[in-house]
Every structure is written in C-alpha cells, then in structure tokens.
Design a protein around this motif. Structure first.
Motif, PDB file in Angstrom:
ATOM      1  N   PRO A 154      45.576  36.668  38.568  1.00  0.00           N
ATOM      2  CA  PRO A 154      44.902  37.680  38.609  1.00  0.00           C
ATOM      3  C   PRO A 154      44.257  38.100  40.257  1.00  0.00           C
ATOM      4  O   PRO A 154      44.150  36.423  40.705  1.00  0.00           O
ATOM      5  CB  PRO A 154      44.367  38.871  37.276  1.00  0.00           C
ATOM      6  CG  PRO A 154      44.816  37.549  36.413  1.00  0.00           C
ATOM      7  CD  PRO A 154      45.218  36.240  37.243  1.00  0.00           C
ATOM      8  N   LEU A 155      44.122  38.593  41.376  1.00  0.00           N
ATOM      9  CA  LEU A 155      44.360  38.786  42.520  1.00  0.00           C
ATOM     10  C   LEU A 155      42.199  38.680  42.186  1.00  0.00           C
ATOM     11  O   LEU A 155      42.303  39.991  41.576  1.00  0.00           O
ATOM     12  CB  LEU A 155      44.685  39.081  42.703  1.00  0.00           C
ATOM     13  CG  LEU A 155      44.274  39.537  44.743  1.00  0.00           C
ATOM     14  CD1 LEU A 155      44.933  38.049  45.486  1.00  0.00           C
ATOM     15  CD2 LEU A 155      44.861  40.318  45.687  1.00  0.00           C
ATOM     16  N   PRO A 173      39.301  40.810  43.605  1.00  0.00           N
ATOM     17  CA  PRO A 173      39.627  41.955  45.198  1.00  0.00           C
ATOM     18  C   PRO A 173      38.750  40.906  46.288  1.00  0.00           C
ATOM     19  O   PRO A 173      37.320  40.750  46.100  1.00  0.00           O
ATOM     20  CB  PRO A 173      38.661  42.592  43.955  1.00  0.00           C
ATOM     21  CG  PRO A 173      39.279  42.775  42.996  1.00  0.00           C
ATOM     22  CD  PRO A 173      39.204  41.214  42.324  1.00  0.00           C
ATOM     23  N   SER A 214      43.919  41.493  49.166  1.00  0.00           N
ATOM     24  CA  SER A 214      43.077  41.967  48.419  1.00  0.00           C
ATOM     25  C   SER A 214      42.795  42.975  47.774  1.00  0.00           C
ATOM     26  O   SER A 214      41.758  43.172  47.050  1.00  0.00           O
ATOM     27  CB  SER A 214      42.423  40.581  47.424  1.00  0.00           C
ATOM     28  OG  SER A 214      41.480  40.578  48.972  1.00  0.00           O
ATOM     29  N   TRP A 271      46.276  48.269  44.791  1.00  0.00           N
ATOM     30  CA  TRP A 271      47.297  47.659  44.156  1.00  0.00           C
ATOM     31  C   TRP A 271      46.298  46.566  43.364  1.00  0.00           C
ATOM     32  O   TRP A 271      46.253  46.531  42.018  1.00  0.00           O
ATOM     33  CB  TRP A 271      48.330  47.084  44.348  1.00  0.00           C
ATOM     34  CG  TRP A 271      48.498  47.778  45.154  1.00  0.00           C
ATOM     35  CD1 TRP A 271      49.111  48.373  46.582  1.00  0.00           C
ATOM     36  CD2 TRP A 271      49.787  49.364  44.252  1.00  0.00           C
ATOM     37  NE1 TRP A 271      50.566  49.695  46.827  1.00  0.00           N
ATOM     38  CE2 TRP A 271      50.709  49.720  45.410  1.00  0.00           C
ATOM     39  CE3 TRP A 271      50.228  49.292  43.336  1.00  0.00           C
ATOM     40  CZ2 TRP A 271      51.343  50.954  45.284  1.00  0.00           C
ATOM     41  CZ3 TRP A 271      51.048  50.198  42.909  1.00  0.00           C
ATOM     42  CH2 TRP A 271      51.776  50.948  43.755  1.00  0.00           C
ATOM     43  N   TYR A 272      45.202  45.914  43.325  1.00  0.00           N
ATOM     44  CA  TYR A 272      44.671  44.758  43.458  1.00  0.00           C
ATOM     45  C   TYR A 272      43.531  44.563  42.625  1.00  0.00           C
ATOM     46  O   TYR A 272      42.794  43.901  42.504  1.00  0.00           O
ATOM     47  CB  TYR A 272      44.858  43.433  44.559  1.00  0.00           C
ATOM     48  CG  TYR A 272      46.707  43.687  44.601  1.00  0.00           C
ATOM     49  CD1 TYR A 272      47.447  43.481  43.530  1.00  0.00           C
ATOM     50  CD2 TYR A 272      47.046  44.058  45.567  1.00  0.00           C
ATOM     51  CE1 TYR A 272      49.026  42.511  43.769  1.00  0.00           C
ATOM     52  CE2 TYR A 272      47.729  43.768  46.060  1.00  0.00           C
ATOM     53  CZ  TYR A 272      49.065  43.316  45.380  1.00  0.00           C
ATOM     54  OH  TYR A 272      49.991  43.290  45.442  1.00  0.00           O
ATOM     55  N   GLN A 273      42.424  46.464  42.472  1.00  0.00           N
ATOM     56  CA  GLN A 273      40.740  46.341  42.290  1.00  0.00           C
ATOM     57  C   GLN A 273      40.476  46.279  40.875  1.00  0.00           C
ATOM     58  O   GLN A 273      39.318  45.800  40.600  1.00  0.00           O
ATOM     59  CB  GLN A 273      40.695  47.620  43.246  1.00  0.00           C
ATOM     60  CG  GLN A 273      40.862  47.709  44.652  1.00  0.00           C
ATOM     61  CD  GLN A 273      39.768  46.315  45.199  1.00  0.00           C
ATOM     62  OE1 GLN A 273      39.509  46.138  45.161  1.00  0.00           O
ATOM     63  NE2 GLN A 273      41.218  45.669  46.196  1.00  0.00           N
ATOM     64  N   ASP A 310      42.940  43.338  38.509  1.00  0.00           N
ATOM     65  CA  ASP A 310      43.253  43.265  37.749  1.00  0.00           C
ATOM     66  C   ASP A 310      43.438  41.937  37.074  1.00  0.00           C
ATOM     67  O   ASP A 310      43.103  41.743  35.932  1.00  0.00           O
ATOM     68  CB  ASP A 310      43.596  42.117  38.403  1.00  0.00           C
ATOM     69  CG  ASP A 310      44.662  42.320  39.877  1.00  0.00           C
ATOM     70  OD1 ASP A 310      45.512  43.239  39.591  1.00  0.00           O
ATOM     71  OD2 ASP A 310      45.400  41.836  40.782  1.00  0.00           O
ATOM     72  N   THR A 316      44.320  31.697  44.033  1.00  0.00           N
ATOM     73  CA  THR A 316      44.227  33.418  43.369  1.00  0.00           C
ATOM     74  C   THR A 316      45.505  33.350  43.397  1.00  0.00           C
ATOM     75  O   THR A 316      46.247  33.292  44.583  1.00  0.00           O
ATOM     76  CB  THR A 316      43.337  34.674  43.773  1.00  0.00           C
ATOM     77  OG1 THR A 316      43.410  35.768  43.075  1.00  0.00           O
ATOM     78  CG2 THR A 316      43.092  34.582  45.364  1.00  0.00           C
ATOM     79  N   HIS A 318      49.261  36.501  42.831  1.00  0.00           N
ATOM     80  CA  HIS A 318      50.483  37.947  42.379  1.00  0.00           C
ATOM     81  C   HIS A 318      50.213  38.596  43.497  1.00  0.00           C
ATOM     82  O   HIS A 318      51.139  39.264  43.319  1.00  0.00           O
ATOM     83  CB  HIS A 318      48.871  38.871  41.297  1.00  0.00           C
ATOM     84  CG  HIS A 318      49.494  39.768  40.867  1.00  0.00           C
ATOM     85  ND1 HIS A 318      50.512  40.039  40.498  1.00  0.00           N
ATOM     86  CD2 HIS A 318      48.575  41.081  41.184  1.00  0.00           C
ATOM     87  CE1 HIS A 318      50.452  41.168  39.444  1.00  0.00           C
ATOM     88  NE2 HIS A 318      49.513  41.965  40.030  1.00  0.00           N
ATOM     89  N   SER A 319      50.009  38.368  44.913  1.00  0.00           N
ATOM     90  CA  SER A 319      49.943  39.033  45.254  1.00  0.00           C
ATOM     91  C   SER A 319      51.428  38.940  46.324  1.00  0.00           C
ATOM     92  O   SER A 319      52.045  40.232  46.885  1.00  0.00           O
ATOM     93  CB  SER A 319      48.650  39.389  46.607  1.00  0.00           C
ATOM     94  OG  SER A 319      49.064  38.349  47.476  1.00  0.00           O
TER      95      SER A 319
END
Length: 230
Positions: A22-23, A25, A31, A35-37, A39, A60, A62-63
């Motif tokens: 997971p990213l 934030p 980040s 979309w990635y807030q 995770d 990190t 995922h993105s």
C-alpha cells in the motif's frame, strides 16, 4: 508485530528496511492522488510505530509510478515523538512492468506497458544508498535483451538516536586518599589563583601603559569646562 521487530533491530543498531505494498499518502510520486488516500486501514497506527525509530527507511509500491520522476522519494514527518521531527525517508520501489505518469492531479496514464524497473539498495555505516535502475534500457533490434542502466541514486543519512550521557556522581573520598585529595585540591586551587592574579596584573599593566601614552590625546577630545560648573 512491527513495533517489536523495529525495537529489536533498533537495539542492535541495525537499519530497518520496511516494505509495504500500500502507498503511504503524501510521500512519493502520485501518492497525493485521491486513488491512494485509503490504502491503509489505519494509517495513523503505522505512522505512530514508524515515527518511534530513527534508523528506518520505508519502501512503498502500488502506484506503478515511474522512477524517472523527481519525487520518487520523500520524507514523512510524524508529530508526537522526537524521532518524528526528523522525519522518515520513504521511497517508491518502482518494481513495475507497466509504467505510469500522472495525468492531472488525480489521474494517471500509462507510458510503457513493457517496463522493467526497480531498486538496488546498499547499506553503509553512515548512509543508505538507494539506486533507481532500468533493467532493459538500451534494448533494440541489435540488443533484444537490453541491458541494465542506473537512472539515478539518492543517499539517505542514517539518523542515530540521540541520548544524553549519564552524569556520574563524584566518588566519596576514602580515609586513605582523603589527605592526598585535599593536598592536590589545595595545590590546584593555588595554581588557579596564581594564574588569575597574573592575568589581572598583566591587564592592569597594559591599561596603565595605554592611559599614559594616550591620556593627553583623550583629554584633548573632551569639551571645555563650562564656567560655574564643577
């Protein structure tokens, strides 16, 4: 448990490399996107643990964000601990086959669907070197397999925990050493007194010399006395 493992390696003086898919934030490329807030189920909980230790680097993913971006690594600061004020380095792993770049503030677009990038991490006594690599750069008809090429690197200084040295109380004198201690202290005090007297005397002599040499000139700079005043 993450906290227990980090505490273990912290006591050993070993740098901990923490990897999450997971990213985190607000740390590395893309980040900030909506979309990635979310995770992490409890982002504050992991931040509280990571911020307790100085010698930690987080990685990190995922993105699918390109390692060619300048914000491929960043610093996450967590309030509440002295270590958190220093900040925690966070790096985009870039271990991807599909490479993306941002498209506006909250979207993204693919730029290479056959990418092959990633990191190489080197641990030194005083720093962590993170290298971003393209593992197929230079490929073409004459070189279908391609060859690895380093894109760039970043040195992250190790942040050792700061501690205040323990102040040891003075030892109690024993009867056998009491007399010697008093004698030594008296001798030391006498030497210090002599040194102070010598310095004062030297300063006094220098002042007297200056006053005698420049007294007339200094008096000439003063205004004339006014009649009737003393």
């Amino acid at each position: 448990m993450l906290d227990e493992r980090l505490a273990h390696w912290d006591k050993q003086g070993v740098t901990a490399l923490v990897f999450t898919h997971p990213l985190l934030p607000g740390t590395v490329s893309m980040s900030h996107s909506a979309w990635y807030q979310n995770d992490f189920e409890d982002e504050q909980a992991i931040s509280d643990v990571l911020s307790k230790y100085n010698d930690v680097v987080a990685f990190t993913s995922h993105s699918h964000s390109s390692l060619k971006q300048n914000n491929w690594w960043g610093t996450r600061r967590c309030d509440g601990t002295p270590q958190g004020a220093i900040g925690l380095p966070v790096v985009n792993t870039g271990a991807i086959l599909n490479e993306y770049l941002p498209d506006g503030d909250h979207d993204e677009e693919i730029v290479d669907d056959k990418a092959a990038t990633g990191l190489r991490v080197k641990v030194y006594d005083d720093r962590i070197r993170v290298e971003a690599w393209d593992f197929k750069d230079g490929h073409g008809p004459a070189n279908p397999e391609g060859e690895a090429k380093m894109i760039k690197y970043q040195d992250l200084a190790k942040q050792y925990r700061l501690s205040t040295p323990t102040v040891q109380p003075p030892a109690e004198p024993t009867p056998e050493t009491d007399a010697d201690s008093v004698s030594a202290e008296g001798s030391s005090a006498g030497a210090k007194a002599a040194l102070v007297i010598g310095i004062v005397a030297a300063l006094g002599g220098a002042f007297a010399f200056i006053a005698s040499q420049f007294g007339d000139q200094l008096r000439g700079l003063l205004p004339a006395p006014i009649a009737g005043l003393r």
